[in-house]
Design a protein around this motif. Structure first.
Motif, short mmCIF file in Angstrom:
data_model
loop_
_atom_site.label_atom_id
_atom_site.label_comp_id
_atom_site.label_asym_id
_atom_site.label_seq_id
_atom_site.Cartn_x
_atom_site.Cartn_y
_atom_site.Cartn_z
N ARG A 180 166.81 121.62 4.13
CA ARG A 180 166.66 122.18 2.79
C ARG A 180 165.32 122.90 2.67
O ARG A 180 165.24 123.97 2.05
CB ARG A 180 166.76 121.06 1.75
N TYR A 181 164.28 122.32 3.25
CA TYR A 181 162.96 122.94 3.18
C TYR A 181 162.94 124.29 3.92
O TYR A 181 162.28 125.24 3.48
CB TYR A 181 161.92 122.00 3.78
N GLU B 272 165.62 126.24 4.45
CA GLU B 272 166.51 127.17 3.77
C GLU B 272 166.01 127.59 2.39
O GLU B 272 166.18 128.73 1.98
CB GLU B 272 167.90 126.53 3.62
N ASP B 273 165.41 126.65 1.68
CA ASP B 273 165.00 126.91 0.30
C ASP B 273 163.71 126.14 -0.02
O ASP B 273 163.72 125.16 -0.78
CB ASP B 273 166.13 126.48 -0.66
N PHE C 29 162.76 125.00 -3.57
CA PHE C 29 163.39 123.85 -4.20
C PHE C 29 162.39 122.72 -4.44
O PHE C 29 162.46 121.99 -5.43
CB PHE C 29 164.54 123.35 -3.33
#
Length: 266
Positions: free
Chosen positions: A49-50, A52-53, A56
């Motif tokens: 997630r970090y 990719e985005d 966030f």
């Protein structure tokens, strides 16, 4: 919260801190809160997630400049800017622990949600000296939770979740105040030096402390609302009956204000 689980955090509305971080034995239950981090189950999930985005995780803006540092090999997910504390995920049970082995969350999602809530509350009540002082007075002077919650929502833009979190500390404070009142102490000055305020280190000036009194003060200490210096326990001011109660309940306050279960560490 599991008895073996603690929290390493900073000052918060209704909770004091001796230093940058402190260990807290009593913290709000967030198991029923809506959790935007619920899809993060492993360190790999966090790392993906970090990558990719990264935006966030901007919602975790930290007053102590902690930052995301997901590393699958070591299990680290989050760390203080000076490495005062490093949080990592156990490969055995998925719980989040500090680098010195303290369990602070049963899952990654729980850990990030608590960090998120506490950081949001901190910034809303500490962005200016006026805001910090006003919020503190509002908390301590208001015995009506509904009125306090309405003011937090309208003037400080607290969400329902943030109000629920702070309610734990308000309730702890009010409960202890009622216990002290029932024991015949009308105000803090009746039992403590004038310099005392909940959260400030202080010695006792009385030799006849009741178990009711000590129990109330320990309730505050476990929630981070009363920080005692370690020398308190060795003081000749401490009545034997109060010390007996503390020993029986394994309640000891360490030099940093943390609960220390080992009374021999003088």
């Amino acid at each position: 919260m599991s008895p073996s689980q603690v929290w390493i955090g900073s000052s918060l509305l209704g909770r004091d801190c001796h230093g940058t971080y402190m260990r807290y034995e009593a913290i709000p239950d967030i198991s029923n809160f809506e959790n935007q981090f619920s899809d993060l189950h492993t360190v790999q999930d966090v790392a993906d997630r970090y990558a990719e985005d990264p935006g966030f995780f901007d919602q975790l803006r930290s007053p102590t400049e902690c930052y995301m540092a997901p590393d699958v090999e070591s299990g680290v997910i989050y760390r203080d800017q000076q490495d005062c504390v490093v949080w990592q995920v156990s490969k055995d049970d998925g719980k989040v622990r500090t680098d010195d082995g303290l369990t602070v969350a049963s899952s990654i999602a729980e850990f990030f949600l608590r960090v998120f809530i506490e950081n949001k509350i901190w910034f809303k009540t500490n962005e200016s000296r006026f805001a910090r002082d006003s919020a503190g007075r509002l908390f301590k002077d208001n015995s009506d939770w509904d009125a306090l919650a309405n003011e937090l929502r309208s003037d400080w833009e607290f969400t329902a979740m943030e109000c629920d979190y702070v309610h734990f500390y308000w309730h702890t404070y009010q409960q202890a105040a009622q216990q002290l009142s029932a024991a015949g102490f009308k105000q803090w000055g009746d039992i403590l030096p004038e310099t005392f305020s909940p959260g400030a280190g202080a010695g006792f000036a009385h030799t006849n402390l009741s178990q009711t009194l000590l129990r109330s003060l320990c309730t505050l200490a476990e929630a981070g609302q009363l920080v005692w210096k370690k020398s308190f326990w060795g003081s000749s001011w401490l009545a034997q009956e109060a010390k007996d109660y503390a020993v029986a309940h394994n309640i000891f306050i360490g030099a940093e204000g943390q609960i220390d279960p080992n009374p021999d560490n003088e």
